[in-house]
Design an enzyme around this catalytic site. Sequence first.
Site, PDB file in Angstrom:
ATOM      1  CG  ASN A  89      -8.761   0.165  12.208  1.00 19.30           C
ATOM      2  OD1 ASN A  89      -7.839  -0.563  11.834  1.00 19.30           O
ATOM      3  ND2 ASN A  89      -9.213   1.170  11.473  1.00 19.30           N
ATOM      4  CG  HIS A 133      -5.934  -1.068   9.069  1.00 16.26           C
ATOM      5  ND1 HIS A 133      -5.809   0.299   9.222  1.00 16.26           N
ATOM      6  CD2 HIS A 133      -4.699  -1.556   9.343  1.00 16.26           C
ATOM      7  CE1 HIS A 133      -4.573   0.599   9.549  1.00 16.26           C
ATOM      8  NE2 HIS A 133      -3.881  -0.504   9.633  1.00 16.26           N
ATOM      9  CG  ASP A 179      -0.288  -0.275   2.544  1.00 14.31           C
ATOM     10  OD1 ASP A 179       0.959  -0.233   2.601  1.00 14.31           O
ATOM     11  OD2 ASP A 179      -0.998  -0.531   3.530  1.00 14.31           O
ATOM     12  CD  GLU A 181      -8.515   2.157   7.533  1.00 14.48           C
ATOM     13  OE1 GLU A 181      -8.633   1.357   8.477  1.00 14.48           O
ATOM     14  OE2 GLU A 181      -7.621   3.027   7.498  1.00 14.48           O
TER      15      GLU A 181
END
Length: 240
Positions: A136, A138, A67, A143
């Site tokens: 979280n 991800h 990414d 996400e």
Amino acid sequence: MTIQTYATYEELSRKTADLIIESVKDKPNPLVCLASGHTPIGVFKCLVEDVKAGKLDVSNWTFVGLDEWNGMNGSTKGSCRQMMDEDLFEPLSIPENQIVFFDGTQPNVQDQCDKVNELIHQHGGLDVMLVGIGLNGHIGMNEPGTAFDTFAHISQLAEETITVGQKYFPGETKLSTGITMGLKHFQEARLPIIMANGEKKADIIAKVAASQPIESLPASIVHMTPQAYIMVDRAAGSLL
Ligand code: PGA
């Protein structure tokens, strides 16, 4: 899905590197997708050590970056590409023709996604996809809420990612979107690995391990990915 716990970060890194190396050793031209971030730095060290010791040859590997932050490429300190240049590509003198990486400074981001999707599709999927995990849940910049069937795409970053992501940069940095490989790439990879270390990751690792596969928790795709590994050190695995 297999969960492996190791006593230390060093051991976790060594075992993860060995798993990757073993899985591609008979492949003529492996497509190896690696995350940047802090988690895989130990794996990169092992790869560099092995190549320098003459035990490993990566000249036939193609490295695919997981990414990149929008607006950045290797010239920004703290970008995904810059971190991987520093810890992996430069120490190994990997030539540019062995690297496929998103360039977030270019206007043709969708084009870059299409091209990498096509490359991976032509190859029959990634041989390796090594990812870290966000607090979280991800993986990459997928996400919470990202559909499990997405390939490379532009991602709207979660608030938590924007806050936590500041740790990579020398000063406060505006983050809003990113470009990422998709969750479907993870599910289709021959060797998909989620790697985590340290106490901070214990909660999310326990949550993912106990979860049903659900799009509000991207890493829970491991439960639909029988060949996947979760590799953790004792601290990250302490609530399992
Ligand atoms: P980290 O990032 O390896 O720096 O902890 C992981 C992630 O947010 O995906």
